[in-house]
Design a protein around this motif. Structure first.
Motif, PDB file in Angstrom:
ATOM      1  N   GLN A  63       0.830  -1.207   0.000  1.00  0.00           N
ATOM      2  CA  GLN A  63       0.000   0.000   0.000  1.00  0.00           C
ATOM      3  C   GLN A  63       0.867   1.259   0.000  1.00  0.00           C
ATOM      4  OE1 GLN A  63      -2.946   1.585   3.290  1.00  0.00           O
ATOM      5  NE2 GLN A  63      -3.954  -0.040   2.123  1.00  0.00           N
ATOM      6  N   ARG A  67       0.811   4.179  -2.858  1.00  0.00           N
ATOM      7  CA  ARG A  67       0.553   5.582  -2.522  1.00  0.00           C
ATOM      8  C   ARG A  67       1.645   6.484  -3.091  1.00  0.00           C
ATOM      9  NH1 ARG A  67      -3.708   6.251   0.679  1.00  0.00           N
ATOM     10  NH2 ARG A  67      -4.373   4.553   2.055  1.00  0.00           N
ATOM     11  N   LYS A  71       1.413   9.524  -5.956  1.00  0.00           N
ATOM     12  CA  LYS A  71       1.927  10.856  -5.644  1.00  0.00           C
ATOM     13  C   LYS A  71       2.768  11.368  -6.810  1.00  0.00           C
ATOM     14  CE  LYS A  71       2.157  10.737  -0.572  1.00  0.00           C
ATOM     15  NZ  LYS A  71       3.088  10.684   0.590  1.00  0.00           N
ATOM     16  N   TRP A  80      -3.983   3.673  -8.869  1.00  0.00           N
ATOM     17  CA  TRP A  80      -5.211   3.794  -8.080  1.00  0.00           C
ATOM     18  C   TRP A  80      -5.884   2.438  -7.912  1.00  0.00           C
ATOM     19  CZ3 TRP A  80      -6.049   7.830  -5.231  1.00  0.00           C
ATOM     20  CH2 TRP A  80      -5.594   9.096  -5.619  1.00  0.00           C
ATOM     21  N   LEU A  83      -3.823   0.455  -5.331  1.00  0.00           N
ATOM     22  CA  LEU A  83      -4.054   0.983  -3.987  1.00  0.00           C
ATOM     23  C   LEU A  83      -5.411   0.520  -3.470  1.00  0.00           C
ATOM     24  CD1 LEU A  83      -3.385   2.787  -1.570  1.00  0.00           C
ATOM     25  CD2 LEU A  83      -4.303   4.733  -2.874  1.00  0.00           C
ATOM     26  N   ASP A  99     -11.205   4.758  -4.503  1.00  0.00           N
ATOM     27  CA  ASP A  99     -10.005   4.699  -5.335  1.00  0.00           C
ATOM     28  C   ASP A  99     -10.208   3.880  -6.603  1.00  0.00           C
ATOM     29  OD1 ASP A  99      -8.625   6.402  -3.706  1.00  0.00           O
ATOM     30  OD2 ASP A  99      -7.756   4.812  -2.469  1.00  0.00           O
TER      31      ASP A  99
END
Length: 252
Positions: A63, A67, A71, A80, A83, A99
């Motif tokens: 995870q 992330r 970013k 996405w 995640l 998400d």
């Protein structure tokens, strides 16, 4: 194998891909990390590192990498999706839906993303949207639920009760798409997991016409035999079932 210090970045990443395909995740991770340290395309590599961590059951670590990937690139649909898969595994279903929706928005024609969003909706008991997304997934790829995906469908584990309900809903969608073999397979899963398919089918405008189908009767018989633990009944009904299914799928 390529040298971790001197090999070109593309070579390191390609070697990692090869090792992952050959099911050497720890070795693949070593090459991906080497490429990252040397300034490789970070969003893409972070996704790959996250997938390896997910494969190794390090969900929290995975995870974190996903992330970081989004970013770096907020428009990375795969990031996405990945995640959301980890959030799903952590039972954070609201976050997972949110998400997955971002992934679908960025990649509207990706059938797997729609299928994943459908499953997440299902966990939040939002059956209307779950059916809508599953229907779109099947429209984009009729075989989408037969594929496996490292951070997608195969990572999703439903409870027995929800698995039965989900299988029944999938049977309805397969019937609407004219995929009878897949419909019967989904009905079998639902029945074997304790779902009363016959009573539901009676009131269902999509499946009612199959209620008296002998293939459905055999599916129910097999499910009952499984619950009773009678091996002779299971073997007999399963054998007849296979013959009837084979006959129903032969060209006329």
């Amino acid at each position: 194998m390529p040298d971790l210090v001197t090999a070109p970045l593309l070579t390191l990443e390609a070697q990692g891909d090869l090792l992952r395909v050959r099911r050497f995740p720890e070795d693949a991770l070593e090459f991906y990390m080497a490429a990252l340290r040397r300034g490789g395309p970070s969003a893409n590599l972070m996704n790959k590192v996250g997938l390896i961590q997910l494969e190794l059951r390090n969900v929290v670590l995975a995870q974190g990498y996903f992330r970081e990937a989004i970013k770096v690139d907020r428009n990375n649909g795969q990031g996405w999706n990945n995640l959301a898969a980890t959030e799903y595994l952590e039972r954070q279903y609201g976050a997972s839906v949110s998400d997955y929706k971002k992934a679908v928005k960025l990649s509207k024609t990706n059938a797997v993303f729609h299928a994943n969003l459908s499953t997440a909706y299902f966990e939040t008991k939002n059956y209307k949207n779950a059916r809508r997304e599953a229907d779109e997934a099947l429209r984009l790829d009729p075989l989408v639920y037969q594929h496996t995906n490292g951070a997608g469908i195969s990572a999703h584990v439903l409870t027995v009760e929800d698995r039965a309900r989900f299988a029944y809903e999938m049977a309805k969608l397969y019937a609407q798409h004219g995929q009878e073999e897949e419909m019967l397979h989904s009905l079998a899963i639902a029945s074997e997991n304790g779902f009363d398919i016959v009573s539901k089918m009676t009131k269902d405008p999509v499946l009612a016409k199959y209620k008296d189908d002998p293939r459905v009767a055999l599916l129910v018989m097999t499910a009952k035999a499984l619950h009773l633990g009678d091996p002779s009944v299971i073997a007999n009904t399963a054998a007849v079932n296979r013959k009837m299914l084979d006959a129903s799928t032969q060209p006329h």
